[in-house]
Design a protein around this motif. Structure first.
Motif, PDB file in Angstrom:
ATOM      1  N   PRO A 172       0.953  -1.272   0.031  1.00 27.67           N
ATOM      2  CA  PRO A 172       0.074   0.078  -0.100  1.00 27.67           C
ATOM      3  C   PRO A 172       0.979   1.258  -0.048  1.00 27.67           C
ATOM      4  N   LEU A 173       0.280   2.456  -0.048  1.00 27.07           N
ATOM      5  CA  LEU A 173       0.978   3.625   0.239  1.00 27.07           C
ATOM      6  C   LEU A 173       1.536   3.944   1.365  1.00 27.07           C
ATOM      7  N   ARG A 174       2.541   4.242   1.469  1.00 30.15           N
ATOM      8  CA  ARG A 174       3.409   4.528   2.626  1.00 30.15           C
ATOM      9  C   ARG A 174       3.493   5.820   3.252  1.00 30.15           C
ATOM     10  N   THR A 175       4.182   6.223   4.422  1.00 28.94           N
ATOM     11  CA  THR A 175       4.332   7.498   4.727  1.00 28.94           C
ATOM     12  C   THR A 175       5.083   8.419   3.864  1.00 28.94           C
ATOM     13  N   ILE A 176       5.102   9.750   4.151  1.00 31.06           N
ATOM     14  CA  ILE A 176       5.811  10.663   3.328  1.00 31.06           C
ATOM     15  C   ILE A 176       7.363  10.458   3.598  1.00 31.06           C
ATOM     16  N   SER A 177       7.779  10.053   4.547  1.00 32.68           N
ATOM     17  CA  SER A 177       9.092   9.782   4.770  1.00 32.68           C
ATOM     18  C   SER A 177       9.620   8.597   3.930  1.00 32.68           C
ATOM     19  N   ASP A 178       8.639   7.561   3.810  1.00 35.06           N
ATOM     20  CA  ASP A 178       9.017   6.247   3.131  1.00 35.06           C
ATOM     21  C   ASP A 178       9.113   6.884   1.485  1.00 35.06           C
ATOM     22  N   ARG A 179       8.198   7.590   1.243  1.00 33.54           N
ATOM     23  CA  ARG A 179       8.213   8.149  -0.234  1.00 33.54           C
ATOM     24  C   ARG A 179       9.401   8.909  -0.498  1.00 33.54           C
ATOM     25  N   HIS A 180       9.655   9.681   0.464  1.00 31.87           N
ATOM     26  CA  HIS A 180      11.145  10.458   0.205  1.00 31.87           C
ATOM     27  C   HIS A 180      12.174   9.593   0.139  1.00 31.87           C
ATOM     28  N   ALA A 181      12.402   8.441   0.928  1.00 29.32           N
ATOM     29  CA  ALA A 181      13.341   7.443   0.999  1.00 29.32           C
ATOM     30  C   ALA A 181      13.470   6.768  -0.578  1.00 29.32           C
ATOM     31  N   MET A 182      12.275   6.594  -1.017  1.00 32.42           N
ATOM     32  CA  MET A 182      12.149   5.828  -2.391  1.00 32.42           C
ATOM     33  C   MET A 182      12.722   6.852  -3.548  1.00 32.42           C
ATOM     34  N   LEU A 183      12.380   8.249  -3.476  1.00 32.37           N
ATOM     35  CA  LEU A 183      12.901   9.173  -4.324  1.00 32.37           C
ATOM     36  C   LEU A 183      14.553   9.255  -4.280  1.00 32.37           C
ATOM     37  N   ASP A 184      14.994   8.980  -2.959  1.00 33.51           N
ATOM     38  CA  ASP A 184      16.528   9.145  -2.568  1.00 33.51           C
ATOM     39  C   ASP A 184      17.065   8.083  -3.079  1.00 33.51           C
ATOM     40  N   ALA A 185      16.478   6.574  -2.861  1.00 26.51           N
ATOM     41  CA  ALA A 185      17.035   5.334  -3.405  1.00 26.51           C
ATOM     42  C   ALA A 185      17.022   5.369  -4.683  1.00 26.51           C
ATOM     43  N   LEU A 186      15.993   5.801  -5.524  1.00 24.37           N
ATOM     44  CA  LEU A 186      16.142   5.744  -6.768  1.00 24.37           C
ATOM     45  C   LEU A 186      17.494   6.786  -7.587  1.00 24.37           C
ATOM     46  N   ARG A 187      17.572   7.750  -6.795  1.00 17.69           N
ATOM     47  CA  ARG A 187      18.575   8.772  -6.928  1.00 17.69           C
ATOM     48  C   ARG A 187      19.962   8.033  -6.926  1.00 17.69           C
ATOM     49  N   ASP A 188      19.959   7.235  -5.790  1.00 18.93           N
ATOM     50  CA  ASP A 188      21.467   6.853  -5.464  1.00 18.93           C
ATOM     51  C   ASP A 188      21.647   5.504  -6.136  1.00 18.93           C
ATOM     52  N   GLY A 189      20.629   5.003  -6.917  1.00 18.49           N
ATOM     53  CA  GLY A 189      21.068   3.753  -7.351  1.00 18.49           C
ATOM     54  C   GLY A 189      20.594   2.459  -6.694  1.00 18.49           C
ATOM     55  N   THR A 190      20.043   2.508  -5.653  1.00 17.63           N
ATOM     56  CA  THR A 190      19.608   1.405  -4.801  1.00 17.63           C
ATOM     57  C   THR A 190      18.418   0.952  -5.405  1.00 17.63           C
ATOM     58  N   LEU A 191      17.552   1.688  -5.974  1.00 21.57           N
ATOM     59  CA  LEU A 191      16.677   1.254  -6.526  1.00 21.57           C
ATOM     60  C   LEU A 191      17.057   1.299  -8.170  1.00 21.57           C
ATOM     61  N   ASP A 192      16.585   0.243  -8.944  1.00 20.29           N
ATOM     62  CA  ASP A 192      17.267   0.061 -10.310  1.00 20.29           C
ATOM     63  C   ASP A 192      16.333   0.580 -11.514  1.00 20.29           C
ATOM     64  N   TYR A 193      14.958   0.090 -11.052  1.00 28.81           N
ATOM     65  CA  TYR A 193      14.086   0.150 -12.333  1.00 28.81           C
ATOM     66  C   TYR A 193      13.041   1.138 -12.024  1.00 28.81           C
ATOM     67  N   LEU A 194      12.316   2.027 -12.911  1.00 33.49           N
ATOM     68  CA  LEU A 194      10.879   2.653 -12.720  1.00 33.49           C
ATOM     69  C   LEU A 194       9.972   1.473 -13.498  1.00 33.49           C
ATOM     70  N   ALA A 195       9.463   0.652 -12.504  1.00 27.82           N
ATOM     71  CA  ALA A 195       8.521  -0.444 -12.985  1.00 27.82           C
ATOM     72  C   ALA A 195       6.936  -0.191 -12.256  1.00 27.82           C
ATOM     73  N   THR A 196       6.097  -0.162 -13.218  1.00 30.07           N
ATOM     74  CA  THR A 196       4.912   0.659 -12.795  1.00 30.07           C
ATOM     75  C   THR A 196       3.971  -0.371 -12.043  1.00 30.07           C
ATOM     76  N   ASP A 197       4.109  -1.904 -12.216  1.00 27.64           N
ATOM     77  CA  ASP A 197       3.083  -2.436 -11.596  1.00 27.64           C
ATOM     78  C   ASP A 197       1.619  -2.107 -12.164  1.00 27.64           C
ATOM     79  N   HIS A 198       1.726  -1.792 -13.407  1.00 27.95           N
ATOM     80  CA  HIS A 198       0.114  -1.452 -14.305  1.00 27.95           C
ATOM     81  C   HIS A 198      -0.595  -2.667 -14.000  1.00 27.95           C
ATOM     82  N   ALA A 199      -1.565  -2.349 -13.211  1.00 24.59           N
ATOM     83  CA  ALA A 199      -2.596  -3.330 -12.593  1.00 24.59           C
ATOM     84  C   ALA A 199      -3.874  -2.886 -12.817  1.00 24.59           C
TER      85      ALA A 199
END
Ligand SMILES: O=C1C[C@@H](C(=O)O)NC(=O)N1
Length: 408
Positions: free
Chosen positions: A266-293
């Protein structure tokens, strides 16, 4: 065909030309001749973007083609600037976990969608690997459909047969989900510790069975140090993140939009959301993948989980670049190169992800000065809606080339 404009790769950006013959890039250089298509300085040309986590709902058994099919998913993808996708197996009866995978490939070929689909095979209790290489998906706990594990021990036993395989994990711990099943809201029924606990277990499995692991739709900040630590020890794991976990958080939930805003995790907190943006920036997260459902809006209102995202992929990327300070090079990594690297072992003779000689001539052109307000009437997905309706993104998809053809 010669295409000219600002080319973006993970290592740089520059004005250049691409020469295409049939479905291949044959040359990249500055003096290749008169361009057939020349894009203005407001446009960025990426190697065709790939969404490696979608649900097209089109199968050989009981499929759900009233929500989507391979051709409508393909049209939505092109609308969003996506040139190849990877499709999940959690369709109703029976989810593809065995050699019937080949029949699904034939079914897909008959449908003949414009873009390329890579198909995941499912892993469920007691299944065995296929006799040929495919990417697999394991639902660690219940989400949508019946393909999931009831305990993590059962998953361990099953994975012992999949040594060395490419396995993507839906990280939610089935026992913890069960424990929270009576909580009041969707977020409380699927709290962060379900994902963190499942992350720990998935990382152990990846290490134990020498898997090529991928964690799907990552959403909790607390799990990121586990992933970084495992990688630093050489564990072979990559991670996806969705547009919804980057754009929305629990502060966006209202009584009116809860149905539309329901998904797993599910949707998480604002701090989780910012952590995801930071992790996409620093390469911890590798793919923008939508889970188009894709589900119908009525189904979402009745509590079915998932949001459609293919139509808005490229416009969303312009938000990341122009409003969230991602560089175009970073976008080239997580939208084009990394998704290409993920599917390339399965798509030969096609080769996605870079603008280089020998690669498939698929391109995504984004116009960074042409904002778009997302409207239901412009969606090509069969389910016909978007969680971004009414939202204006700062740029939009200018043009799309699929395997040597301009399709948009
Ligand atoms: O894991 C999933 C599956 C997906 C679907 O609709 O199939 N919807 C979700 O929200 N999460």
């Amino acid at each position: 065909m010669i295409i000219q404009g600002t080319l973006v790769s993970s290592s740089g950006t520059g004005n250049n030309q691409i020469r295409i013959e049939n479905d291949r890039i044959v040359e990249v250089g500055s003096n290749l001749g008169k361009a057939d298509f020349s894009f203005s300085e407001h446009c960025l040309i990426f190697a065709g973007m790939g969404d490696i986590h979608i649900h097209a709902r089109d199968d050989i058994g009981e499929s759900q083609t009233y929500k989507e099919d391979f051709c409508t998913a393909s049209a939505a993808a092109i609308n969003g600037g996506v040139v190849h996708v990877a499709d999940m197996p959690n369709n109703p009866v029976p989810p593809i976990t065995d050699e019937s995978y080949r029949e699904k490939v034939l079914h897909l070929e008959k449908r003949n969608p414009t873009i390329h689909f890579t198909l995941y095979a499912g892993i469920g209790p007691g299944t065995k690997p296929l006799s040929f290489a495919v990417p697999y998906k394991a639902y660690m706990g219940p989400s949508v459909g019946d393909l999931y594990f009831k305990t993590l021990e059962q998953l361990d036993e099953t994975l012992s047969h999949y040594r060395g395989a490419n396995v993507s994990f839906h990280c939610e711990d089935p026992i913890l989900l069960e424990e929270h099943a009576v909580a009041a809201t969707h977020e409380e029924r699927r709290p962060p510790q379900c994902e963190v606990s499942a992350t720990r277990f998935a990382l152990q499995m990846i290490e134990k069975y020498d898997l090529k692991g991928k964690l799907c739709h990552y959403s909790v900040g607390e799990g990121l140090p586990l992933i970084r630590e495992a990688r630093s020890r050489g564990v072979n794991v990559t991670c996806e993140v969705t547009p919804h976990h980057l754009y929305f958080d629990q502060s966006d939930l209202t009584d009116q939009n809860r149905g539309k805003m329901q998904m797993n995790p599910p949707l998480r907190t604002i701090s989780d959301r910012h952590a995801m943006l930071d992790a996409l920036r620093d390469g911890t997260l590798d793919y923008l993948a939508t889970d188009h459902a894709p589900h119908t809006l009525d189904e979402n209102e009745q509590g079915v989980s998932g949001q459609p995202h293919l139509d808005t992929y490229g416009a969303f990327v312009t938000w990341l670049i122009l409003d969230q300070n991602f560089s175009p090079q970073q976008a080239a990594s997580f939208c084009s190169e990394n998704p290409g690297n993920f599917v390339n072992p399965y798509v030969a003779p096609k080769k996605f992800g870079k603008i280089e000689a020998g690669y498939t001539a698929s391109l995504t052109v984004l116009n960074m000065k042409e904002p778009i307000t997302i409207q239901r009437k412009d969606m090509k997905t069969k389910c016909g809606w978007s969680p971004f309706e009414g939202i204006t993104f700062p740029g939009s998809v200018e043009s799309v080339f699929v395997e040597g053809q301009k399709v948009r």
